[in-house]
Design a protein around this motif. Structure first.
Motif, PDB file in Angstrom:
ATOM      1  N   LEU A 136      -0.912  -7.771 -14.687  1.00  0.00           N
ATOM      2  CA  LEU A 136      -1.647  -7.970 -13.440  1.00  0.00           C
ATOM      3  C   LEU A 136      -3.032  -7.320 -13.496  1.00  0.00           C
ATOM      4  O   LEU A 136      -4.023  -7.930 -13.092  1.00  0.00           O
ATOM      5  N   PHE A 154      -4.503 -11.540  -4.914  1.00  0.00           N
ATOM      6  CA  PHE A 154      -3.039 -11.573  -4.931  1.00  0.00           C
ATOM      7  C   PHE A 154      -2.497 -10.601  -5.983  1.00  0.00           C
ATOM      8  O   PHE A 154      -1.529  -9.883  -5.742  1.00  0.00           O
ATOM      9  N   PHE A 155      -3.115 -10.582  -7.161  1.00  0.00           N
ATOM     10  CA  PHE A 155      -2.687  -9.663  -8.211  1.00  0.00           C
ATOM     11  C   PHE A 155      -2.806  -8.220  -7.747  1.00  0.00           C
ATOM     12  O   PHE A 155      -1.968  -7.388  -8.060  1.00  0.00           O
ATOM     13  N   TRP A 210       0.160  -7.437  -5.493  1.00  0.00           N
ATOM     14  CA  TRP A 210       1.371  -7.285  -6.299  1.00  0.00           C
ATOM     15  C   TRP A 210       1.331  -5.978  -7.091  1.00  0.00           C
ATOM     16  O   TRP A 210       2.327  -5.270  -7.177  1.00  0.00           O
ATOM     17  N   PHE A 270       2.115  -2.907  -4.816  1.00  0.00           N
ATOM     18  CA  PHE A 270       3.506  -2.761  -4.392  1.00  0.00           C
ATOM     19  C   PHE A 270       4.454  -2.528  -5.565  1.00  0.00           C
ATOM     20  O   PHE A 270       5.414  -1.765  -5.444  1.00  0.00           O
ATOM     21  N   ILE A 271       4.203  -3.161  -6.691  1.00  0.00           N
ATOM     22  CA  ILE A 271       5.011  -2.875  -7.879  1.00  0.00           C
ATOM     23  C   ILE A 271       4.753  -1.447  -8.334  1.00  0.00           C
ATOM     24  O   ILE A 271       5.675  -0.721  -8.720  1.00  0.00           O
ATOM     25  N   THR A 324       9.424  -8.170   6.525  1.00  0.00           N
ATOM     26  CA  THR A 324       9.154  -9.220   5.537  1.00  0.00           C
ATOM     27  C   THR A 324      10.035 -10.431   5.819  1.00  0.00           C
ATOM     28  O   THR A 324       9.584 -11.574   5.733  1.00  0.00           O
ATOM     29  N   TRP A 360       4.734 -16.132  -1.619  1.00  0.00           N
ATOM     30  CA  TRP A 360       4.619 -15.547  -2.956  1.00  0.00           C
ATOM     31  C   TRP A 360       3.777 -14.284  -2.937  1.00  0.00           C
ATOM     32  O   TRP A 360       3.930 -13.424  -3.799  1.00  0.00           O
ATOM     33  N   VAL A 361       2.894 -14.163  -1.988  1.00  0.00           N
ATOM     34  CA  VAL A 361       2.057 -12.970  -1.888  1.00  0.00           C
ATOM     35  C   VAL A 361       2.790 -11.892  -1.092  1.00  0.00           C
ATOM     36  O   VAL A 361       2.995 -10.776  -1.562  1.00  0.00           O
ATOM     37  N   TYR A 362       3.197 -12.223   0.114  1.00  0.00           N
ATOM     38  CA  TYR A 362       3.790 -11.222   0.997  1.00  0.00           C
ATOM     39  C   TYR A 362       5.274 -11.000   0.740  1.00  0.00           C
ATOM     40  O   TYR A 362       5.837 -10.019   1.218  1.00  0.00           O
ATOM     41  N   ILE A 410       6.475  -9.915  -1.815  1.00  0.00           N
ATOM     42  CA  ILE A 410       6.610  -8.721  -2.651  1.00  0.00           C
ATOM     43  C   ILE A 410       7.240  -7.584  -1.846  1.00  0.00           C
ATOM     44  O   ILE A 410       7.787  -6.639  -2.409  1.00  0.00           O
ATOM     45  N   THR A 469       9.741  -4.482  -3.152  1.00  0.00           N
ATOM     46  CA  THR A 469       9.392  -3.086  -2.914  1.00  0.00           C
ATOM     47  C   THR A 469      10.433  -2.386  -2.058  1.00  0.00           C
ATOM     48  O   THR A 469      10.880  -1.281  -2.393  1.00  0.00           O
TER      49      THR A 469
END
Length: 165
Positions: free
Chosen positions: A4, A35-36, A39, A42-43, A91, A112-114, A116, A120
Motif C-alpha cells: 500500500l 483509498f490506500f 487502508w 487501519f491495517i 461499519t 471497499w474503502v470503509y 476496512i 480493524t
C-alpha cells in the motif's frame, strides 16, 4: 502495508512527474492513493495493536504492583473490546449505504474503502480478548506487564531471565 505504501508513492510521484513534464496526470492515482492511505492507516492500527505499541498513559499503572497491572490490563482491554464493538456496529450500519455509493473516478464501491472497519474492529477486538484470556489464565509474561506499565528498561536481561525460568 508495504504494498500500500509503495503503491501510494508510485502513484503520487508518478502523477507529480506527469503533471510537471507533460501537463497531464492519471486521475485514478489520486483516488486510489487516498483509498490506500485509509487502508494503510487501519491495517497499521491492527499491526501496532499486535505489537502492543499504541499510546498509553502509564502514570498510574507504573505505580501499581503485578496484580494492579493485571486488573488495569483487563479493564483497558474491556474498553478496547467495547470500542471495537461500537466501531463494528457503525461499519455494519453504514455498509448498505457505502455499498451503493461509488467512487467518482474508479467507480469502486465505497464499501471497499470503509469496509476496512470490519477488519480493524475484529482484529483489535480479538487481540484484546485473547490478552484478557492470557491474563486470566496466568500466561501473560512479566515483560509484557512491565511494558504495559511503560517500563522498557533492561528488556534483554528480563527476557533472558524469563527464558532461563
Amino acid at each position: 502495508m508495504v504494498f500500500l505504501l509503495a503503491g501510494m508513492v508510485v502513484m503520487v510521484f508518478g502523477n507529480v512527474v506527469l503533471r510537471y513534464l507533460l501537463d497531464t496526470g492519471i486521475d485514478v492515482s489520486e483516488e486510489m492513493s487516498r483509498f490506500f492511505f485509509v487502508w494503510l492507516t487501519f491495517i497499521g492500527a491492527v499491526v501496532v495493536g499486535r505489537e502492543n505499541a499504541h499510546l498509553g498513559v502509564e502514570t498510574l499503572v507504573s505505580r501499581l504492583g503485578e496484580q494492579g497491572r493485571k486488573v488495569c490490563m483487563i479493564l483497558s482491554d474491556i474498553f478496547v473490546i467495547i470500542c471495537c464493538a461500537v466501531f463494528f456496529w457503525g461499519t455494519w450500519l453504514q455498509a448498505e449505504i457505502n455499498a451503493t455509493n461509488y467512487a467518482p473516478i474508479t467507480e469502486i464501491s465505497m464499501l471497499w474503502v470503509y469496509g476496512i472497519g470490519y477488519f480493524t474492529s475484529v482484529g483489535l477486538g480479538l487481540m484484546a480478548a485473547f490478552r484478557i484470556l492470557r491474563v486470566l489464565t496466568g500466561r501473560v509474561s512479566e515483560r509484557e506487564l512491565r511494558a504495559f506499565a511503560g517500563d522498557y528498561s533492561d528488556d534483554e536481561a528480563h527476557a533472558l531471565r524469563e527464558r532461563l525460568e
